[in-house]
Design a protein around this motif. Structure first.
Motif, short mmCIF file in Angstrom:
data_model
loop_
_atom_site.label_atom_id
_atom_site.label_comp_id
_atom_site.label_asym_id
_atom_site.label_seq_id
_atom_site.Cartn_x
_atom_site.Cartn_y
_atom_site.Cartn_z
N TRP A 124 38.70 36.33 34.56
CA TRP A 124 38.44 37.09 35.78
C TRP A 124 37.31 38.07 35.51
O TRP A 124 37.42 38.93 34.64
N TYR A 125 36.22 37.91 36.25
CA TYR A 125 35.04 38.76 36.09
C TYR A 125 34.86 39.62 37.33
O TYR A 125 34.85 39.11 38.45
N SER A 126 34.71 40.93 37.12
CA SER A 126 34.49 41.86 38.23
C SER A 126 33.00 42.19 38.33
O SER A 126 32.47 42.91 37.48
N PRO A 127 32.32 41.66 39.35
CA PRO A 127 30.89 41.98 39.50
C PRO A 127 30.66 43.45 39.83
O PRO A 127 29.62 44.01 39.49
N GLU A 128 31.64 44.09 40.46
CA GLU A 128 31.52 45.51 40.78
C GLU A 128 31.42 46.36 39.52
O GLU A 128 30.63 47.30 39.44
N ASP A 129 32.22 46.02 38.51
CA ASP A 129 32.22 46.75 37.24
C ASP A 129 31.34 46.11 36.17
O ASP A 129 31.15 46.67 35.11
N ASN A 130 30.88 44.89 36.45
CA ASN A 130 30.10 44.10 35.49
C ASN A 130 30.88 43.93 34.19
O ASN A 130 30.34 44.08 33.10
N GLN A 131 32.18 43.61 34.32
CA GLN A 131 33.05 43.45 33.16
C GLN A 131 34.06 42.33 33.39
O GLN A 131 34.40 42.02 34.54
N SER A 188 35.21 36.97 40.39
CA SER A 188 34.93 35.56 40.13
C SER A 188 35.94 35.11 39.09
O SER A 188 36.08 35.74 38.04
N VAL A 189 36.66 34.03 39.38
CA VAL A 189 37.68 33.52 38.47
C VAL A 189 37.22 32.14 38.00
O VAL A 189 37.07 31.22 38.79
#
Length: 60
Positions: free
Chosen positions: A26-33, A12-13
């Motif tokens: 930039w948020y990575s939902p896979e890594d929750n970071q 998600s950007v």
């Protein structure tokens, strides 16, 4: 000020306007970071958002 959100390569950007520049988070939902924070002034980098938001008030 929050402007828009989009999805790119699984992230998600989120685009923010910070007075004199813009920031993408930039948020990575896979890594929750948060994967990246990218600040910029070049208007060309707003291309992916042009259909989503009205920048007329911000770019004078």
């Amino acid at each position: 000020m929050f402007l828009a959100i989009r999805t790119e390569i699984g992230c998600s950007v989120v685009l923010y306007h910070m007075s004199d520049f813009f920031v993408e988070v930039w948020y990575s939902p896979e890594d929750n970071q948060i994967a990246l924070v990218h600040g910029f002034e070049r208007r060309e980098l707003l291309e992916p958002y042009l259909e989503m938001i009205d920048l007329a008030e911000l770019i004078r």
